[in-house]
Design a protein around this motif. Structure first.
Motif, PDB file in Angstrom:
ATOM      1  N   THR A  78      31.882  40.322  43.507  1.00  0.00           N
ATOM      2  CA  THR A  78      32.962  40.030  44.261  1.00  0.00           C
ATOM      3  C   THR A  78      33.731  40.802  45.368  1.00  0.00           C
ATOM      4  O   THR A  78      34.612  40.161  45.927  1.00  0.00           O
ATOM      5  N   GLY A  79      33.257  42.005  45.675  1.00  0.00           N
ATOM      6  CA  GLY A  79      33.596  42.520  46.565  1.00  0.00           C
ATOM      7  C   GLY A  79      33.558  42.126  48.083  1.00  0.00           C
ATOM      8  O   GLY A  79      34.544  42.062  49.010  1.00  0.00           O
ATOM      9  N   TYR A 138      36.710  39.652  48.883  1.00  0.00           N
ATOM     10  CA  TYR A 138      37.628  40.403  49.613  1.00  0.00           C
ATOM     11  C   TYR A 138      37.203  40.933  51.061  1.00  0.00           C
ATOM     12  O   TYR A 138      37.830  40.905  51.765  1.00  0.00           O
ATOM     13  N   ARG A 139      35.875  41.381  51.224  1.00  0.00           N
ATOM     14  CA  ARG A 139      35.692  41.862  52.369  1.00  0.00           C
ATOM     15  C   ARG A 139      35.330  40.845  53.485  1.00  0.00           C
ATOM     16  O   ARG A 139      35.783  40.640  54.584  1.00  0.00           O
ATOM     17  N   ARG A 180      26.137  40.851  52.358  1.00  0.00           N
ATOM     18  CA  ARG A 180      26.637  42.350  52.498  1.00  0.00           C
ATOM     19  C   ARG A 180      26.297  43.154  53.792  1.00  0.00           C
ATOM     20  O   ARG A 180      27.223  43.700  54.200  1.00  0.00           O
ATOM     21  N   SER A 224      40.411  46.364  50.779  1.00  0.00           N
ATOM     22  CA  SER A 224      41.290  47.057  50.054  1.00  0.00           C
ATOM     23  C   SER A 224      42.677  46.773  50.014  1.00  0.00           C
ATOM     24  O   SER A 224      43.525  46.741  49.420  1.00  0.00           O
ATOM     25  N   ALA A 274      43.240  42.955  49.415  1.00  0.00           N
ATOM     26  CA  ALA A 274      43.280  42.801  47.892  1.00  0.00           C
ATOM     27  C   ALA A 274      44.369  43.178  47.014  1.00  0.00           C
ATOM     28  O   ALA A 274      44.547  43.100  45.829  1.00  0.00           O
ATOM     29  N   ARG A 294      44.756  37.336  45.640  1.00  0.00           N
ATOM     30  CA  ARG A 294      43.779  37.407  44.380  1.00  0.00           C
ATOM     31  C   ARG A 294      43.323  36.197  43.548  1.00  0.00           C
ATOM     32  O   ARG A 294      42.520  35.704  43.177  1.00  0.00           O
ATOM     33  N   GLY A 310      32.863  43.893  40.091  1.00  0.00           N
ATOM     34  CA  GLY A 310      33.780  44.009  41.069  1.00  0.00           C
ATOM     35  C   GLY A 310      34.731  45.123  40.351  1.00  0.00           C
ATOM     36  O   GLY A 310      34.326  46.241  39.810  1.00  0.00           O
ATOM     37  N   ARG A 311      35.983  44.768  40.449  1.00  0.00           N
ATOM     38  CA  ARG A 311      36.910  45.882  39.989  1.00  0.00           C
ATOM     39  C   ARG A 311      37.831  45.001  38.754  1.00  0.00           C
ATOM     40  O   ARG A 311      38.476  45.877  37.956  1.00  0.00           O
ATOM     41  N   ASP A 312      38.059  43.826  38.725  1.00  0.00           N
ATOM     42  CA  ASP A 312      38.767  43.342  37.695  1.00  0.00           C
ATOM     43  C   ASP A 312      38.010  42.179  36.639  1.00  0.00           C
ATOM     44  O   ASP A 312      38.752  41.228  36.337  1.00  0.00           O
ATOM     45  N   ARG A 324      40.406  55.480  48.342  1.00  0.00           N
ATOM     46  CA  ARG A 324      40.126  53.963  47.709  1.00  0.00           C
ATOM     47  C   ARG A 324      40.400  53.705  46.269  1.00  0.00           C
ATOM     48  O   ARG A 324      40.901  52.838  45.807  1.00  0.00           O
ATOM     49  N   ASP A 367      42.960  51.154  44.503  1.00  0.00           N
ATOM     50  CA  ASP A 367      42.333  50.116  43.766  1.00  0.00           C
ATOM     51  C   ASP A 367      43.055  50.354  42.143  1.00  0.00           C
ATOM     52  O   ASP A 367      43.096  49.549  41.249  1.00  0.00           O
ATOM     53  N   ARG A 413      47.241  49.851  42.343  1.00  0.00           N
ATOM     54  CA  ARG A 413      48.021  48.575  42.603  1.00  0.00           C
ATOM     55  C   ARG A 413      48.563  47.767  41.709  1.00  0.00           C
ATOM     56  O   ARG A 413      47.830  48.037  40.294  1.00  0.00           O
TER      57      ARG A 413
HETATM   58  O1  C5P Z   1      33.431  47.032  46.186  1.00  0.00           O
HETATM   59  P1  C5P Z   1      33.505  46.662  47.500  1.00  0.00           P
HETATM   60  O2  C5P Z   1      33.894  48.091  48.200  1.00  0.00           O
HETATM   61  O3  C5P Z   1      32.718  45.607  48.210  1.00  0.00           O
HETATM   62  O4  C5P Z   1      35.286  46.261  47.545  1.00  0.00           O
HETATM   63  C1  C5P Z   1      35.939  46.112  48.702  1.00  0.00           C
HETATM   64  C2  C5P Z   1      37.388  46.303  48.146  1.00  0.00           C
HETATM   65  O5  C5P Z   1      37.668  44.730  47.645  1.00  0.00           O
HETATM   66  C3  C5P Z   1      37.693  47.196  47.090  1.00  0.00           C
HETATM   67  O6  C5P Z   1      38.283  48.478  47.583  1.00  0.00           O
HETATM   68  C4  C5P Z   1      39.027  46.715  46.282  1.00  0.00           C
HETATM   69  O7  C5P Z   1      40.252  46.999  46.684  1.00  0.00           O
HETATM   70  C5  C5P Z   1      38.770  45.059  46.589  1.00  0.00           C
HETATM   71  N1  C5P Z   1      38.081  44.524  45.273  1.00  0.00           N
HETATM   72  C6  C5P Z   1      38.951  43.982  44.317  1.00  0.00           C
HETATM   73  N2  C5P Z   1      38.630  43.211  43.265  1.00  0.00           N
HETATM   74  C7  C5P Z   1      37.115  43.003  43.141  1.00  0.00           C
HETATM   75  C8  C5P Z   1      36.352  43.373  43.972  1.00  0.00           C
HETATM   76  C9  C5P Z   1      36.915  44.271  45.092  1.00  0.00           C
HETATM   77  O8  C5P Z   1      40.047  44.126  44.411  1.00  0.00           O
HETATM   78  N3  C5P Z   1      36.979  42.295  42.077  1.00  0.00           N
END
Ligand code: C5P
Length: 208
Positions: free
Chosen positions: A33-34, A37-38, A71, A84, A87, A93, A114-116, A165, A169, A172
């Protein structure tokens, strides 16, 4: 019914490799999922649009095609940094989480990292892993990765970047990075890739 594996953790903890391996061994679809956002951030950068205009960024996020995420094209440091920043915006989101949830129900199963994922995207996922490692170890791995691919890197700068970072992350307001209450913690600071994979696989096997 589909089976979803949620894998979260900070940057450079080894989630990506682990998620790909887990998806492969079970024959599940994988979404990093990153990359969503990228890709949103890259589209803004390419079009010369601001990174902090929520309405514009959300419109880009709504039009994103998950099938074209790559990627290699999105790996650049500036894109991660910009990702980031986009995000933190709730409307971005919302749009991306909706697309991620639609992906999560694919048959026969999915791995989302991912993160969430365990906290917000797929809170009912039967398996949640929170993959982490100390900031020093993560910075060291990232540094070695850059050097190994022929790049120039300064360890202190990489370390500062990992910390920045993390702060963005974890700090927020909307969907901060944190382990879900029912997540299995996997600290890979002193673990190789194979050991992390075996540990994750036994957790998934126990739930299948
Ligand atoms: O994991 P990656 O470095 O590719 O993610 C890029 C940015 O996307 C992270 O630093 C984060 O801020 C955001 N992200 C997020 N939620 C996710 C995946 C990534 O906020 N589920």
């Amino acid at each position: 019914m589909t089976f979803t594996i949620a894998i979260d953790g900070p940057a450079a903890a080894g989630k990506g490799t682990l998620s790909r391996q887990i998806a492969e061994v079970y024959g599940f679809h994988h979404l990093d999922t990153g990359l969503t956002y990228r890709a949103t951030a890259k589209a803004l950068l390419d079009a010369g649009l601001p990174l902090d205009d929520e309405a514009i960024a959300a419109e880009i996020a709504l039009g994103l095609d998950l099938s074209g995420l790559n990627r290699e094209v999105l790996a650049k440091h500036e894109i991660g940094e910009a990702a980031s920043r986009v995000a933190v915006m709730p409307a971005v989101r919302r749009a991306l989480v909706e697309a991620q949830r639609a992906f999560a129900v694919r048959e026969p199963g999915t791995v989302l990292d991912g993160r969430d994922i365990g906290t917000v995207v797929c809170p009912l996922a039967p398996v949640k892993l929170y993959v982490t490692a100390s900031a020093q170890v993560r910075a060291r791995r990232r540094y070695e990765e850059i050097v190994a691919t022929g790049g120039a890197a300064d360890y202190d700068a990489v370390f500062a970047d990992v910390k920045k970072r993390d702060e963005r992350d974890m700090g927020r307001r909307d969907s901060p990075l944190k382990p879900a209450e029912d997540a299995h913690l996997l600290d890979t600071s002193e673990m190789g890739i194979e050991a992390a994979f075996q540990a994750a696989k036994s957790i998934v096997d126990a739930a299948l």
